[in-house]
Write an enzyme that holds these catalytic residues in place. Structure first.
Site, PDB file in Angstrom:
ATOM      1  N   HIS A  65    -123.993 -41.444 101.224  1.00  0.00           N
ATOM      2  CA  HIS A  65    -123.382 -40.207 101.702  1.00  0.00           C
ATOM      3  C   HIS A  65    -123.200 -39.219 100.540  1.00  0.00           C
ATOM      4  CE1 HIS A  65    -119.678 -37.816 102.693  1.00  0.00           C
ATOM      5  NE2 HIS A  65    -120.416 -37.548 103.754  1.00  0.00           N
ATOM      6  N   GLU A  68    -126.430 -37.578  99.840  1.00  0.00           N
ATOM      7  CA  GLU A  68    -126.727 -36.548 100.842  1.00  0.00           C
ATOM      8  C   GLU A  68    -126.120 -35.205 100.434  1.00  0.00           C
ATOM      9  OE1 GLU A  68    -124.786 -34.827 104.673  1.00  0.00           O
ATOM     10  OE2 GLU A  68    -124.810 -37.023 104.726  1.00  0.00           O
ATOM     11  N   HIS A  69    -124.885 -35.244  99.968  1.00  0.00           N
ATOM     12  CA  HIS A  69    -124.229 -34.016  99.517  1.00  0.00           C
ATOM     13  C   HIS A  69    -124.952 -33.414  98.320  1.00  0.00           C
ATOM     14  CE1 HIS A  69    -120.054 -33.725 101.431  1.00  0.00           C
ATOM     15  NE2 HIS A  69    -120.691 -34.656 102.122  1.00  0.00           N
ATOM     16  N   GLU A 140    -113.007 -35.075 102.692  1.00  0.00           N
ATOM     17  CA  GLU A 140    -113.690 -35.465 103.922  1.00  0.00           C
ATOM     18  C   GLU A 140    -113.235 -36.850 104.373  1.00  0.00           C
ATOM     19  OE1 GLU A 140    -118.310 -36.132 105.441  1.00  0.00           O
ATOM     20  OE2 GLU A 140    -117.925 -34.923 103.646  1.00  0.00           O
TER      21      GLU A 140
END
Length: 426
Positions: A65, A68-69, A140
C-alpha cells in the site's frame, strides 16, 4: 497476437506476452468513446515474506500500500496534473493480493497510456519523501480504525486465521509502517514490479497492436524471475477465536460472520468454486432466499446485510454480515437453514432463478470497463480465463451447490466479529 472470440458474449480478446514476460490483453469496444487501461502487479498486502534472487525478505506490513502511494512520484513531474491536463481520471488501489494503477479517458489515450507505463516503471523514492508519506498513511490507517465497517471485517480475519498475513490490515498498522524505509520500497519494487509479474489490460476502441508496441517500447526489456512467496504453514480449519467484541460509537451492533474453508488453489477449479460459492451464499441467505425474507421480516437484519464467498492465496471463506441487534439469532438461523438444505435440498425453481440472475450480473459487468479490466487481471493471476464464465455456469448443478452449503456451513469452522454500541452511563 492470439485472438479469441467469445460469440456468447459478442467479445473478441487479443492477447500476447512481450519478450520481457509482460502479458498484454486488449478487449476492443468499437464505437465507444471511453477507454480504460489497468497496469497491475501481482503483489498485495499479504506478500510480506518472500524469496527473490536467492535472498529471503521479511518486510513490514503495509509495504504494498505504501508503494502504491509513492509510485505517483516522478522526479520533476506532477503525474496527477499531467493526467488531468489530458482529461483523464487516474487512480490506484491495493488489495490483499494485487496492486492496480489505472485510468479512464476519452481523448489522448496513447499519451495517457505512455504516462501510466512510465510512472509505474520508474521508481523514485527518497528518505525525505518516504518520511513525509508516513504521516499521510498513518492518518489513513486511523480513519479505517474509526470505521466500524472496516474494523469488523479486519477483526473477522484476525479471528478466523492463526498466522496467515490476511490477518493484518491492507495498509498495515501505524507501528508497522514506521519500519518502512526507502530501501524497503526499492527491495519490494525490484521483486514485484517487473513485467513478468505484472499485466497490462486495456478495454476500449483501441488498436491492440499499438498497445503492445507502446508497452514494449517503454518498459524494461529484461525478463526477471518471479519471487517465491511464503504465507507460512497451511492454516488449520479451526479458528483462532470464536468471537471478538469491540465497542465503538455505533447506533446498532454490526457483525461479520465467516465460515473457514480449505483453499482451492489456483486455476479453473478455484474459479469454479468461486462461482459455486457465490451461488451457495445467494441460495442460503441472499436477498432472494427464503431465509433472508424471514430474517428481514423478523427485524433480525436490514438492508445492510450482505453475503458472499471469497478466496485469496492460502485462504477461503463464506461470509455474511451487516447491522443487527441480535446477531447470535442470525447465526443460529443460518445454521438451521443450512441443515434444512442439506436434508431437503434447494428448490429447483429458486436455484434456476438465482443461477440466471448471477449469470446476468456477470454479463452486465462487461458493460463496465473498469470492472472488466479488474476481472481479466484477477483471473489471469489466478490461472484462469475470465471470459469463459458462461460455460462454467452452464455446468454448475443444483447438487453441487447443496453439497457446498452442507460442507461449508459448519459451526466448528465459524468465527464472528462484533462491534457493539457504547453503553450510556447512568
Amino acid at each position: 497476437m492470439t485472438i479469441t472470440k467469445y460469440p456468447a458474449l459478442e467479445e473478441t480478446l487479443y492477447e500476447t506476452v512481450l519478450p520481457n514476460g509482460l502479458p498484454v490483453c486488449v478487449l476492443p469496444k468499437k464505437g465507444f468513446t471511453k477507454k480504460c487501461a489497468y497496469f497491475v502487479t501481482n503483489y498485495g498486502s499479504i506478500d510480506t515474506d518472500f524469496t527473490w534472487q536467492g535472498k529471503q525478505y521479511h518486510t513490514p506490513a503495509g509495504v504494498a500500500h505504501y508503494l502504491e502511494h509513492k509510485m505517483f512520484d516522478l522526479e520533476g513531474r506532477d503525474v496527477m496534473a499531467e493526467f488531468s491536463a489530458m482529461g483523464a481520471n487516474p487512480n490506484a488501489f491495493t488489495s490483499y493480493s494485487m496492486t492496480a494503477y489505472y485510468f479512464t479517458c476519452t481523448e489522448h489515450f496513447q499519451d495517457c497510456l505512455e504516462l501510466l507505463l512510465t510512472f509505474v516503471s520508474t521508481p523514485y523514492f527518497t528518505q525525505e519523501s518516504v518520511e513525509k508519506e508516513r504521516g499521510i498513511i498513518a492518518q489513513e490507517i486511523r480513519m479505517y480504525e474509526d470505521s466500524a465497517d472496516s474494523q469488523v471485517y479486519e477483526d473477522l480475519f484476525e479471528a478466523l486465521y492463526h498466522h496467515h498475513p490476511v490477518r493484518v490490515p491492507i495498509a498495515g498498522t501505524v507501528e508497522s509502517i514506521g519500519e518502512i524505509t526507502a530501501q524497503t520500497l526499492y527491495d519490494c519494487y525490484g521483486a514485484f514490479y517487473h513485467p513478468a509479474n505484472m499485466m497490462l489490460c486495456v478495454v476500449g476502441d483501441v488498436d491492440p497492436q499499438e498497445v503492445a508496441a507502446l508497452a514494449e517500447k517503454i518498459l524494461p526489456k529484461e525478463s526477471l524471475p518471479l519471487p517465491r512467496r511464503d504465507y507460512g504453514p497451511e492454516e488449520p480449519m479451526t479458528c483462532k477465536q470464536v468471537r471478538t467484541r469491540r465497542v465503538m460509537d455505533v447506533a446498532m451492533t454490526t457483525f461479520q460472520m465467516g465460515f473457514k474453508m480449505p483453499w482451492p488453489g489456483f486455476g479453473p477449479q478455484a474459479v469454479r468454486q468461486q462461482m459455486v460459492g457465490d451461488l451457495a451464499a445467494e441460495a442460503l441467505m441472499g436477498e432472494s432466499s427464503p431465509l433472508y425474507l424471514r430474517l428481514y421480516q423478523q427485524g433480525l437484519i436490514d438492508s445492510s446485510f450482505a453475503c458472499g464467498y471469497e478466496d485469496l492465496p492460502g485462504v477461503a471463506l463464506l461470509s455474511c454480515g451487516g447491522d443487527s441487534d441480535r446477531p447470535e439469532q442470525v447465526y443460529e438461523a443460518i445454521l438451521q437453514e443450512a441443515r434444512r438444505i442439506g436434508t431437503e435440498g434447494l428448490d429447483l425453481e429458486l436455484f434456476s432463478r438465482l443461477k440466471r440472475s448471477s449469470l446476468g450480473r456477470r454479463y452486465r459487468g462487461l458493460d463496465s470497463m473498469d470492472s472488466t479490466c479488474f476481472r481479466l487481471c484477477s483471473a489471469h493471476f489466478d490461472g484462469d480465463r475470465y471470459l469463459e464464465f458462461p460455460e462454467v455456469y452452464a455446468g454448475i448443478a443444483k447438487e453441487e451447490v447443496e453439497t457446498f452449503i452442507k460442507h461449508a456451513v459448519d459451526p466448528e469452522h465459524c468465527a464472528m466479529a462484533l462491534v457493539e454500541p457504547r453503553q450510556e452511563e447512568d
